[in-house]
Design an enzyme around this catalytic site. Sequence first.
Site, PDB file in Angstrom:
ATOM      1  N   HIS A   1       2.820   3.522  -8.960  1.00 26.53           N
ATOM      2  CA  HIS A   1       2.561   2.055  -9.252  1.00 26.53           C
ATOM      3  C   HIS A   1       3.584   1.586  -9.939  1.00 26.53           C
ATOM      4  O   HIS A   1       3.934   0.383  -9.842  1.00 26.53           O
ATOM      5  CB  HIS A   1       1.169   1.975  -9.913  1.00 26.53           C
ATOM      6  CG  HIS A   1      -0.208   2.486  -9.246  1.00 26.53           C
ATOM      7  ND1 HIS A   1       0.017   1.989  -7.900  1.00 26.53           N
ATOM      8  CD2 HIS A   1      -0.969   3.294  -9.713  1.00 26.53           C
ATOM      9  CE1 HIS A   1      -1.303   2.368  -7.487  1.00 26.53           C
ATOM     10  NE2 HIS A   1      -1.731   3.261  -8.565  1.00 26.53           N
TER      11      HIS A   1
ATOM     12  N   GLY B   1       0.303   5.538  -4.451  1.00 26.21           N
ATOM     13  CA  GLY B   1      -0.284   6.771  -4.789  1.00 26.21           C
ATOM     14  C   GLY B   1      -0.069   7.837  -3.590  1.00 26.21           C
ATOM     15  O   GLY B   1       0.480   8.862  -4.453  1.00 26.21           O
TER      16      GLY B   1
ATOM     17  N   ARG C   1      -5.522  -2.258   8.441  1.00 26.65           N
ATOM     18  CA  ARG C   1      -6.592  -2.984   8.117  1.00 26.65           C
ATOM     19  C   ARG C   1      -6.268  -4.025   7.220  1.00 26.65           C
ATOM     20  O   ARG C   1      -5.213  -4.076   6.428  1.00 26.65           O
ATOM     21  CB  ARG C   1      -7.538  -2.095   7.863  1.00 26.65           C
ATOM     22  CG  ARG C   1      -7.405  -1.425   6.490  1.00 26.65           C
ATOM     23  CD  ARG C   1      -8.628  -0.463   5.850  1.00 26.65           C
ATOM     24  NE  ARG C   1      -8.163   0.560   4.913  1.00 26.65           N
ATOM     25  CZ  ARG C   1      -8.021   1.887   5.229  1.00 26.65           C
ATOM     26  NH1 ARG C   1      -8.035   2.152   6.404  1.00 26.65           N
ATOM     27  NH2 ARG C   1      -7.277   2.677   4.319  1.00 26.65           N
TER      28      ARG C   1
ATOM     29  N   ASP D   1       0.719  -1.266  -0.068  1.00 27.25           N
ATOM     30  CA  ASP D   1       0.059   0.135  -0.020  1.00 27.25           C
ATOM     31  C   ASP D   1       1.069   1.170  -0.042  1.00 27.25           C
ATOM     32  O   ASP D   1       1.803   1.178   0.424  1.00 27.25           O
ATOM     33  CB  ASP D   1      -0.773   0.010   1.248  1.00 27.25           C
ATOM     34  CG  ASP D   1      -2.113   1.079   1.255  1.00 27.25           C
ATOM     35  OD1 ASP D   1      -2.419   1.357   0.020  1.00 27.25           O
ATOM     36  OD2 ASP D   1      -2.668   1.111   1.980  1.00 27.25           O
TER      37      ASP D   1
ATOM     38  N   ASN E   1     -10.764  -2.313  -6.022  1.00 27.00           N
ATOM     39  CA  ASN E   1     -10.045  -1.367  -6.895  1.00 27.00           C
ATOM     40  C   ASN E   1     -10.717  -1.037  -8.428  1.00 27.00           C
ATOM     41  O   ASN E   1      -9.896   0.135  -8.909  1.00 27.00           O
ATOM     42  CB  ASN E   1      -8.631  -1.742  -7.003  1.00 27.00           C
ATOM     43  CG  ASN E   1      -7.806  -1.831  -5.884  1.00 27.00           C
ATOM     44  OD1 ASN E   1      -6.926  -2.558  -5.493  1.00 27.00           O
ATOM     45  ND2 ASN E   1      -7.960  -0.695  -4.815  1.00 27.00           N
TER      46      ASN E   1
HETATM   47  C1  IPE Z   1      -5.592  -2.751  -0.605  1.00 26.03           C
HETATM   48  O1  IPE Z   1      -5.091  -1.387  -0.720  1.00 26.03           O
HETATM   49  C2  IPE Z   1      -5.709  -3.506  -2.013  1.00 26.03           C
HETATM   50  C3  IPE Z   1      -4.012  -3.671  -2.536  1.00 26.03           C
HETATM   51  C4  IPE Z   1      -3.026  -3.198  -2.060  1.00 26.03           C
HETATM   52  C5  IPE Z   1      -3.941  -4.191  -3.886  1.00 26.03           C
HETATM   53  P1  IPE Z   1      -6.106  -0.298  -1.062  1.00 26.03           P
HETATM   54  O2  IPE Z   1      -5.438   1.044  -0.948  1.00 26.03           O
HETATM   55  O3  IPE Z   1      -7.026  -0.442  -2.090  1.00 26.03           O
HETATM   56  O4  IPE Z   1      -6.887  -0.475   0.196  1.00 26.03           O
HETATM   57  P2  IPE Z   1      -8.005   0.675   1.315  1.00 26.03           P
HETATM   58  O5  IPE Z   1      -8.878   1.138   0.463  1.00 26.03           O
HETATM   59  O6  IPE Z   1      -7.073   1.686   1.916  1.00 26.03           O
HETATM   60  O7  IPE Z   1      -8.614  -0.327   2.233  1.00 26.03           O
HETATM   61  C1  IPE Z   2      -1.263   0.301  -3.337  1.00 32.53           C
HETATM   62  O1  IPE Z   2      -1.219   1.633  -3.543  1.00 32.53           O
HETATM   63  C2  IPE Z   2      -1.362   0.021  -4.805  1.00 32.53           C
HETATM   64  C3  IPE Z   2      -2.886  -0.593  -5.105  1.00 32.53           C
HETATM   65  C4  IPE Z   2      -4.044  -0.577  -4.346  1.00 32.53           C
HETATM   66  C5  IPE Z   2      -3.218  -1.230  -6.509  1.00 32.53           C
HETATM   67  P1  IPE Z   2      -2.510   2.654  -3.584  1.00 32.53           P
HETATM   68  O2  IPE Z   2      -2.679   2.989  -4.933  1.00 32.53           O
HETATM   69  O3  IPE Z   2      -3.433   2.162  -2.567  1.00 32.53           O
HETATM   70  O4  IPE Z   2      -1.687   3.926  -2.484  1.00 32.53           O
HETATM   71  P2  IPE Z   2      -2.363   4.958  -1.792  1.00 32.53           P
HETATM   72  O5  IPE Z   2      -2.781   4.208  -0.754  1.00 32.53           O
HETATM   73  O6  IPE Z   2      -3.425   5.731  -2.536  1.00 32.53           O
HETATM   74  O7  IPE Z   2      -1.194   5.876  -1.250  1.00 32.53           O
HETATM   75 MG    MG Z   3      -4.038   2.263  -0.771  1.00 28.19          MG
END
Ligand code: IPE
Ligand code: IPE
Ligand code: MG
Length: 238
Positions: free
Chosen positions: A33, A19, A190, A16, A64
Amino acid sequence: MDNVRKIPQHVAIIMDGNGRWAKKRGLPRTMGHAQGARVVEQILEDADHMGIRYLTVYAFSTENWTRPDSEVKALMNLLRTYMKTSLAKCAKNNVRIRVIGDKSRLDEDLQASIAHLEHETRTNTGISFQIAINYGSRDEMVRGIRKIAAKAAAGQISPEQIDEEMFSDSLDTAGLPDPDLLIRTCGEERISNFLMWQIAYSELYFTPVAWPDFNKAELEKAVDAYNSRERRFGGLVN
Ligand code: IPE
Ligand code: IPE
Ligand code: MG
């Protein structure tokens, strides 16, 4: 505790923070990514060298799909590239690849390259690398229950025969040991619908480090934390 580091057999990672990592640098999320994808490849090698036998990463959740189309597309393209280009490396490092999740919703060309890579690496005996794509634990369990219910409806099994083992075998992770250690990066604490059945007794490790900054030293820290835990499975401490 003795001085020998116990290596968890199976490590699962919720990668995670791609972004946020990009945003902090004034870059588009997709650059986070792209960097994240490079990190996965490196961590797979590091995990292998450390003696970890199974590595399972969360690449794309069933939730997602609600992200902007452009971001979903960029993520799918990274996965597409990975499936198309990693065969030589898997062969060299003896890596076995499996994709968990509902593959039927993925584009057909991606499904085909996944099937190819899974097939070509199926007899590799080194580290086993599971990539969760369009994966959600609830969805996985519902799909598993449907398979079992269909057998019951066809009279092949009776409801009394359904036990934990049969249920585990109905999941995408059939045949894999449960994770010993679950890592989540970038501060959230979580599970986000990841391996909910399988992590019943896993040790959980959360780190503030964003996934694109994760490296071997961070993986070693997680394994050290795992070593400092006294694992219990509901019984008496011995
Ligand atoms: C969990 O991360 C899914 C992946 C790492 C692919 P998210 O960023 O999508 O989860 P939430 O929305 O913070 O729970
Ligand atoms: C994890 O990074 C990758 C995926 C869930 C696909 P995020 O894209 O969730 O990054 P944040 O949580 O928005 O920083
Ligand atoms: Mg995330």
